[in-house]
Enzyme design. Structure first.
Site, PDB file in Angstrom:
ATOM      1  N   ASP A  22      35.430  44.733  43.009  1.00 36.46           N
ATOM      2  CA  ASP A  22      36.673  44.107  43.470  1.00 36.46           C
ATOM      3  C   ASP A  22      36.485  42.602  43.700  1.00 36.46           C
ATOM      4  O   ASP A  22      35.389  42.156  44.017  1.00 36.46           O
ATOM      5  CB  ASP A  22      37.137  44.802  44.767  1.00 36.46           C
ATOM      6  CG  ASP A  22      38.607  44.554  45.054  1.00 36.46           C
ATOM      7  OD1 ASP A  22      39.318  44.050  44.170  1.00 36.46           O
ATOM      8  OD2 ASP A  22      39.045  44.867  46.180  1.00 36.46           O
ATOM      9  N   SER A  67      42.172  51.540  38.031  1.00 36.54           N
ATOM     10  CA  SER A  67      42.745  52.678  38.761  1.00 36.54           C
ATOM     11  C   SER A  67      44.120  53.010  38.190  1.00 36.54           C
ATOM     12  O   SER A  67      44.747  52.190  37.510  1.00 36.54           O
ATOM     13  CB  SER A  67      42.870  52.338  40.249  1.00 36.54           C
ATOM     14  OG  SER A  67      43.961  51.453  40.460  1.00 36.54           O
ATOM     15  N   GLU A  69      46.687  53.108  39.810  1.00 37.07           N
ATOM     16  CA  GLU A  69      47.609  52.161  40.452  1.00 37.07           C
ATOM     17  C   GLU A  69      47.597  50.788  39.779  1.00 37.07           C
ATOM     18  O   GLU A  69      48.542  50.010  39.916  1.00 37.07           O
ATOM     19  CB  GLU A  69      47.247  52.002  41.937  1.00 37.07           C
ATOM     20  CG  GLU A  69      47.541  53.218  42.803  1.00 37.07           C
ATOM     21  CD  GLU A  69      46.537  54.363  42.634  1.00 37.07           C
ATOM     22  OE1 GLU A  69      45.395  54.112  42.190  1.00 37.07           O
ATOM     23  OE2 GLU A  69      46.906  55.516  42.933  1.00 37.07           O
ATOM     24  N   ASN A  70      46.518  50.486  39.055  1.00 35.95           N
ATOM     25  CA  ASN A  70      46.423  49.165  38.418  1.00 35.95           C
ATOM     26  C   ASN A  70      47.439  48.958  37.284  1.00 35.95           C
ATOM     27  O   ASN A  70      47.682  47.834  36.849  1.00 35.95           O
ATOM     28  CB  ASN A  70      45.005  48.899  37.891  1.00 35.95           C
ATOM     29  CG  ASN A  70      43.983  48.633  38.985  1.00 35.95           C
ATOM     30  OD1 ASN A  70      42.810  48.977  38.852  1.00 35.95           O
ATOM     31  ND2 ASN A  70      44.412  48.023  40.074  1.00 35.95           N
ATOM     32  N   SER A 198      40.556  53.042  48.183  1.00 33.73           N
ATOM     33  CA  SER A 198      41.507  52.862  47.073  1.00 33.73           C
ATOM     34  C   SER A 198      41.512  54.012  46.065  1.00 33.73           C
ATOM     35  O   SER A 198      41.443  53.792  44.852  1.00 33.73           O
ATOM     36  CB  SER A 198      41.252  51.524  46.351  1.00 33.73           C
ATOM     37  OG  SER A 198      41.344  50.443  47.249  1.00 33.73           O
TER      38      SER A 198
HETATM   39  C1  IPE Z   1      40.373  49.109  43.186  1.00 35.65           C
HETATM   40  O1  IPE Z   1      40.628  47.743  43.288  1.00 35.65           O
HETATM   41  C2  IPE Z   1      40.383  49.516  41.751  1.00 35.65           C
HETATM   42  C3  IPE Z   1      39.313  48.946  40.941  1.00 35.65           C
HETATM   43  C4  IPE Z   1      38.297  48.239  41.369  1.00 35.65           C
HETATM   44  C5  IPE Z   1      39.396  49.241  39.547  1.00 35.65           C
HETATM   45  P1  IPE Z   1      42.096  47.194  43.623  1.00 35.65           P
HETATM   46  O2  IPE Z   1      41.978  45.734  43.760  1.00 35.65           O
HETATM   47  O3  IPE Z   1      43.061  47.694  42.636  1.00 35.65           O
HETATM   48  O4  IPE Z   1      42.361  47.893  45.029  1.00 35.65           O
HETATM   49  P2  IPE Z   1      43.457  47.636  46.130  1.00 35.65           P
HETATM   50  O5  IPE Z   1      44.778  47.908  45.501  1.00 35.65           O
HETATM   51  O6  IPE Z   1      43.327  46.239  46.585  1.00 35.65           O
HETATM   52  O7  IPE Z   1      43.131  48.605  47.208  1.00 35.65           O
HETATM   53  C1  IPE Z   2      38.853  44.057  40.502  1.00 41.16           C
HETATM   54  O1  IPE Z   2      39.277  42.786  40.855  1.00 41.16           O
HETATM   55  C2  IPE Z   2      39.183  44.408  39.068  1.00 41.16           C
HETATM   56  C3  IPE Z   2      40.227  45.416  38.894  1.00 41.16           C
HETATM   57  C4  IPE Z   2      40.860  46.039  39.849  1.00 41.16           C
HETATM   58  C5  IPE Z   2      40.603  45.739  37.530  1.00 41.16           C
HETATM   59  P1  IPE Z   2      40.773  42.473  41.249  1.00 41.16           P
HETATM   60  O2  IPE Z   2      41.513  42.180  40.013  1.00 41.16           O
HETATM   61  O3  IPE Z   2      41.322  43.561  42.075  1.00 41.16           O
HETATM   62  O4  IPE Z   2      40.605  41.159  42.106  1.00 41.16           O
HETATM   63  P2  IPE Z   2      41.349  40.799  43.453  1.00 41.16           P
HETATM   64  O5  IPE Z   2      41.138  41.947  44.387  1.00 41.16           O
HETATM   65  O6  IPE Z   2      42.772  40.607  43.121  1.00 41.16           O
HETATM   66  O7  IPE Z   2      40.683  39.560  43.927  1.00 41.16           O
HETATM   67 MG    MG Z   3      41.371  43.931  44.054  1.00 41.71          MG
END
Ligand code: IPE
Ligand code: IPE
Ligand code: MG
Length: 246
Positions: A22, A67, A69-70, A198
């Site tokens: 993350d 995820s 949710e992504n 998450s």
């Molecule tokens: C969790 O990270 C999913 C991955 C690392 C792939 P997110 O950045 O999506 O999590 P939340 O939504 O902040 O909890």
């Molecule tokens: C993790 O980094 C990668 C994925 C969830 C795909 P983020 O993209 O969530 O980075 P932040 O949390 O917005 O900094």
């Molecule tokens: Mg993140």
């Protein structure tokens, strides 16, 4: 760095380490760059941690890459992530094979773009014979999805009379999860300072040691993995017992 590495007891390594990678977006923002730049740099950390884990003797490494949710992120970012995945699997295939790393995926792969699926399945096939370390990518993964899926399958089996409800125990349930061939992670690392799960491996992390670090994923390097391992080894894992019983 090597001093830190020498503090790790190789006899007491976790077999399975799971990572919530993350902070890519925030890292990019801090550098005045678009979020995608953070994801691109995150690949370097993936490469380094995979190498370090295999080198030290970790048998299973699971990385949360996307995820369920992504999908709710801006389309441009989602597309870039899918493209990056294709590129990375292609580029790293040779290194994975040279290092004896077997690639695997958990999650609803069938919902990924067909190009992404093809390259991923090819990577899985071409590394299937490797046995030094299993690298599992959680892609379009969510733990609730996985648990619900298991419940559906078990319900069907029960209705078809292939299992008696009284025979459904933990190991039977686990055999219906996408992680059925993986031991539970003993250590879960999350970068970027967020302290939450998450929707990642909710069942499997029941007794994992949780390790949170402020480092953003693109900056996570071998030494940070070693720090996490040293910290893990300093903990007393009691599994409900008391100290004196261990
Ligand atoms: C969790 O990270 C999913 C991955 C690392 C792939 P997110 O950045 O999506 O999590 P939340 O939504 O902040 O909890
Ligand atoms: C993790 O980094 C990668 C994925 C969830 C795909 P983020 O993209 O969530 O980075 P932040 O949390 O917005 O900094
Ligand atoms: Mg993140």
């Amino acid at each position: 760095m090597s001093e830190l590495k020498s503090k790790i007891d190789l006899e007491k390594l976790p077999k399975h380490v799971a990572v919530i990678m993350d902070g890519n977006g925030r890292w990019a923002k801090a550098h005045g760059k678009p979020r995608i730049f953070g994801h691109q740099n995150g690949v370097k950390a993936v490469r380094e941690i995979t190498e370090a884990a295999a080198e030290i003797g970790i048998e299973y490494l699971t990385l949360y890459a996307f995820s369920t949710e992504n999908w709710n992120r801006p389309k441009l970012e989602v597309n870039a992530l899918m493209h990056l995945l294709v590129q990375t699997v292609r580029n790293e295939l040779k290194t994975l094979n040279e290092n004896g790393i077997k690639l695997q995926a958990i999650g609803d792969i069938s919902k990924l773009p067909s190009k992404t699926q093809d390259v991923l399945l090819e990577g899985i096939k071409k590394t299937a014979q490797n046995s030094r370390m299993t690298l599992t990518l959680a892609l379009n993964y969510s733990s609730r999805w996985e648990i619900l899926n298991a419940v559906k399958k078990i319900t069907e089996e029960s209705q078809a009379d292939t299992i008696e409800p009284s025979k459904i125990d933990e190991s039977y349930f686990e055999s219906h999860l996408s992680t059925k061939n993986l031991p539970d992670p003993e250590l879960m690392i999350r970068t970027s300072g967020e302290q939450r799960i998450s929707n990642f491996l909710l069942w499997q992390l029941a007794y994992a040691e949780l390790y949170f670090t402020e480092i953003f994923w693109p900056e996570f390097r071998k030494q940070h993995l070693y720090e996490a391992l040293v910290d893990f080894q300093s903990r007393e894992r009691r599994f409900g017992k008391i100290s004196e019983q261990l």
